[in-house]
Design an enzyme around this catalytic site. Structure first.
Site, PDB file in Angstrom:
ATOM      1  N   HIS A  27       0.657   9.324  -5.730  1.00 34.75           N
ATOM      2  CA  HIS A  27       1.681   9.991  -6.567  1.00 34.75           C
ATOM      3  C   HIS A  27       1.461  11.495  -6.404  1.00 34.75           C
ATOM      4  CE1 HIS A  27       4.612  10.550  -9.601  1.00 34.75           C
ATOM      5  NE2 HIS A  27       3.968  10.155 -10.681  1.00 34.75           N
ATOM      6  N   HIS A  64       8.593   7.311   0.571  1.00 36.05           N
ATOM      7  CA  HIS A  64       8.912   7.378  -0.847  1.00 36.05           C
ATOM      8  C   HIS A  64       9.468   6.048  -1.308  1.00 36.05           C
ATOM      9  CE1 HIS A  64      10.575   8.840  -4.623  1.00 36.05           C
ATOM     10  NE2 HIS A  64       9.757   9.856  -4.487  1.00 36.05           N
ATOM     11  N   ASP A  87       5.828  16.351  -1.454  1.00 34.66           N
ATOM     12  CA  ASP A  87       4.439  16.791  -1.345  1.00 34.66           C
ATOM     13  C   ASP A  87       4.056  17.350   0.019  1.00 34.66           C
ATOM     14  OD1 ASP A  87       3.674  16.198  -3.948  1.00 34.66           O
ATOM     15  OD2 ASP A  87       3.460  14.074  -3.476  1.00 34.66           O
TER      16      ASP A  87
HETATM   17  N1  ACO Z   1       2.484   6.783   6.511  1.00 33.90           N
HETATM   18  C1  ACO Z   1       2.524   5.725   7.341  1.00 33.90           C
HETATM   19  N2  ACO Z   1       3.221   4.604   7.075  1.00 33.90           N
HETATM   20  C2  ACO Z   1       3.889   4.564   5.925  1.00 33.90           C
HETATM   21  C3  ACO Z   1       3.894   5.633   5.011  1.00 33.90           C
HETATM   22  C4  ACO Z   1       3.149   6.774   5.348  1.00 33.90           C
HETATM   23  N3  ACO Z   1       3.087   7.826   4.524  1.00 33.90           N
HETATM   24  N4  ACO Z   1       4.622   5.309   3.954  1.00 33.90           N
HETATM   25  C5  ACO Z   1       5.075   4.070   4.159  1.00 33.90           C
HETATM   26  N5  ACO Z   1       4.627   3.618   5.360  1.00 33.90           N
HETATM   27  C6  ACO Z   1       4.897   2.306   5.950  1.00 33.90           C
HETATM   28  C7  ACO Z   1       3.947   1.277   5.329  1.00 33.90           C
HETATM   29  O1  ACO Z   1       2.756   1.166   6.050  1.00 33.90           O
HETATM   30  C8  ACO Z   1       4.779   0.023   5.378  1.00 33.90           C
HETATM   31  O2  ACO Z   1       4.756  -0.464   6.699  1.00 33.90           O
HETATM   32  P1  ACO Z   1       4.828  -2.036   7.008  1.00 33.90           P
HETATM   33  O3  ACO Z   1       6.207  -2.439   6.570  1.00 33.90           O
HETATM   34  O4  ACO Z   1       4.613  -2.100   8.480  1.00 33.90           O
HETATM   35  O5  ACO Z   1       3.752  -2.668   6.195  1.00 33.90           O
HETATM   36  C9  ACO Z   1       6.201   0.520   5.082  1.00 33.90           C
HETATM   37  O6  ACO Z   1       6.208   1.882   5.537  1.00 33.90           O
HETATM   38  C10 ACO Z   1       6.556   0.452   3.620  1.00 33.90           C
HETATM   39  O7  ACO Z   1       5.550   1.161   2.890  1.00 33.90           O
HETATM   40  P2  ACO Z   1       5.092   0.844   1.405  1.00 33.90           P
HETATM   41  O8  ACO Z   1       3.819   1.557   1.130  1.00 33.90           O
HETATM   42  O9  ACO Z   1       5.126  -0.633   1.153  1.00 33.90           O
HETATM   43  O10 ACO Z   1       6.290   1.466   0.617  1.00 33.90           O
HETATM   44  P3  ACO Z   1       6.275   1.919  -0.885  1.00 33.90           P
HETATM   45  O11 ACO Z   1       7.689   2.103  -1.286  1.00 33.90           O
HETATM   46  O12 ACO Z   1       5.419   1.061  -1.718  1.00 33.90           O
HETATM   47  O13 ACO Z   1       5.487   3.302  -0.730  1.00 33.90           O
HETATM   48  C11 ACO Z   1       4.612   5.397  -1.004  1.00 33.90           C
HETATM   49  C12 ACO Z   1       5.853   4.523  -1.145  1.00 33.90           C
HETATM   50  C13 ACO Z   1       3.486   4.839  -1.893  1.00 33.90           C
HETATM   51  C14 ACO Z   1       4.957   6.795  -1.510  1.00 33.90           C
HETATM   52  C15 ACO Z   1       4.158   5.424   0.470  1.00 33.90           C
HETATM   53  O14 ACO Z   1       5.211   5.878   1.285  1.00 33.90           O
HETATM   54  C16 ACO Z   1       2.911   6.249   0.672  1.00 33.90           C
HETATM   55  O15 ACO Z   1       1.804   5.752   0.455  1.00 33.90           O
HETATM   56  N6  ACO Z   1       3.059   7.553   1.098  1.00 33.90           N
HETATM   57  C17 ACO Z   1       1.944   8.421   1.265  1.00 33.90           C
HETATM   58  C18 ACO Z   1       1.530   9.007  -0.074  1.00 33.90           C
HETATM   59  C19 ACO Z   1       2.517  10.053  -0.565  1.00 33.90           C
HETATM   60  O16 ACO Z   1       2.959  10.924   0.164  1.00 33.90           O
HETATM   61  N7  ACO Z   1       2.830   9.941  -1.881  1.00 33.90           N
HETATM   62  C20 ACO Z   1       3.724  10.878  -2.546  1.00 33.90           C
HETATM   63  C21 ACO Z   1       5.000  10.209  -2.949  1.00 33.90           C
HETATM   64  S1  ACO Z   1       6.093  11.352  -3.693  1.00 33.90           S
HETATM   65  C22 ACO Z   1       5.470  11.577  -5.230  1.00 33.90           C
HETATM   66  O17 ACO Z   1       4.811  10.760  -5.799  1.00 33.90           O
HETATM   67  C23 ACO Z   1       5.796  12.815  -5.869  1.00 33.90           C
END
Ligand code: ACO
Length: 382
Positions: free
Chosen positions: A226, A265, A318
């Protein structure tokens, strides 16, 4: 029935579940649009300021001149924390992560507010305004102590964002620094039912006080999935080090299935509109220094979009915010508390809105454990 024992669908992470209704903010994840009370955040970032946006979120309309003056005056009057808060920050702030110090300081604020046990909505609003007013000075003081410098008291002549910059950095910002700070706070002010907002609502739904709700929200914002992603994103860009190194290093990280911080996201499946605005400021502010950082970030963005854009993975708020705060002179560990200074108005507005039509949050869990009853074996026989 405490636990659900048949096999209904489990909404892990409550994904897709609509848990409340709101008039405060709207996120269109497909169109890449964010609005507060119907106003496009891009317009607000260009034409408004944080105090006005805070009023808009709290009261549902743009203030008249008179309402604006009254609101600003109130925020300035309440801007200085009590001595016990500064004392706490001096005591723990040098060695504790700033988000932990912030969480503790906000919790501590309740000890000097006679309304702390009130369930009355007007009192909750009073506590909310107190928090909005004092958060810049609290985070500013945490930044100063964490960097081994003296605390600076608020300058009541300065606007909200400029004063926050001044109390954190120690110099009064020039107009551009002030605009960038103000824009960053506006862009972080509200964002749908994100994890920290949801956690604030869960707490307020028990009829706990506003300090408890905001303490909960700050704890939730701390995590690296987050608010904590801004800190991690900058460290990652710094460790990649140059545009030339980006391809190889990203490849290695992806092979190890590491998440690339600042990308992806839960709601946006296109470019985060906030990241678009922040990217322009990052470009501007790194012209003199840190250019390599910006160019490295740009290359990472290019590679990530080529690789994962088709899956809806783009830069989020971010990715560029940390670079901007770094160029303004903030320490990396203070990035998430800056997020909290912006988000306080959204947390407060949504908590008050929810409290006005309250329903205790109490979801169910699918029980997958042993149903028993098992035979209890005394400890010496096991
Ligand atoms: N880097 C690489 N791969 C990613 C990323 C990333 N940042 N984000 C998503 N993916 C991939 C996942 O590995 C997954 O792949 P798969 O389908 O092969 O398993 C797919 O995309 C879906 O990802 P999830 O994590 O299931 O999607 P979710 O909606 O739960 O995640 C999240 C959203 C938690 C923000 C995720 O994108 C992440 O972890 N990002 C990095 C952390 C980040 O930047 N957080 C800030 C968010 S904005 C905020 O809170 C203000």
């Amino acid at each position: 029935m405490e636990n659900v024992t048949d096999k209904p669908e489990v909404h892990r992470g409550l994904e897709g579940v609509i848990a409340a209704s709101t008039n405060i903010g709207y996120v269109d994840g497909q169109a890449g649009m964010l609005s507060y009370r119907g106003f496009d955040v891009k317009t607000l970032a260009e034409q408004s300021n944080y105090e006005e946006v805070s009023f808009l979120l709290m009261y549902g309309h743009l203030p008249t001149e008179e309402e604006y003056k009254k609101y600003v005056t109130k925020l300035r009057e309440l801007s200085e924390p009590d001595a016990n808060i500064y004392e706490l920050i001096r005591k723990i702030g040098a060695k504790t992560h700033p988000m932990s110090t912030l969480r503790t300081a906000v919790s501590y604020m309740a000890s000097s507010d006679s309304r702390e046990n009130s369930e009355n909505l007007q009192d909750q609003e009073g506590m909310a305004i107190n928090l909005i007013a004092k958060l810049p000075a609290i985070v500013g003081a945490i930044h100063r102590v964490y960097s081994g410098r003296d605390i600076i008291l608020p300058d009541r002549e300065l606007g909200y964002a400029a004063n926050f910059f001044y109390m954190s950095i120690g110099t009064r910002p020039d107009p551009m620094e002030s605009k960038i700070m103000d824009t960053a706070l506006i862009l972080h002010a509200d964002h749908g039912m994100n994890a920290s907002t949801f956690s604030a609502l869960v707490t307020i739904s028990t009829l706990a006080d506003m300090y408890s709700a905001i303490t909960t929200a700050i704890g939730t914002l701390k995590g690296s999935l987050h608010g904590g992603a801004n800190e991690r994103a900058l460290r990652m860009i710094q460790s990649i080090g140059s545009p030339e190194a980006a391809e190889e290093k990203l490849k290695n990280m992806m092979e190890k299935k590491e998440k690339i911080m600042g990308f992806g996201h839960r709601v946006y499946k296109v470019y985060d509109p906030r990241a678009k605005i922040l990217k322009q400021y990052a470009d501007y502010i790194t012209q003199k220094n840190d250019r390599n950082l910006y160019l490295t970030a740009n290359r990472i963005e290019e590679l990530m979009i080529n690789k994962l854009g088709s899956k809806g993975i783009f830069p989020n708020v971010d990715f560029y915010s940390g670079m901007i705060y770094n160029a303004l002179g903030f320490k990396t560990e203070i990035f998430t508390p800056i997020f909290a200074v912006g988000r306080i108005s959204g947390w407060a507005a949504r908590s008050l809105e929810y409290a006005g039509d309250n329903k205790l949050f109490r979801p169910k869990a699918l029980y997958t454990g042993e149903k028993g009853p098992l035979k209890y074996v005394p400890i010496h026989e096991r």
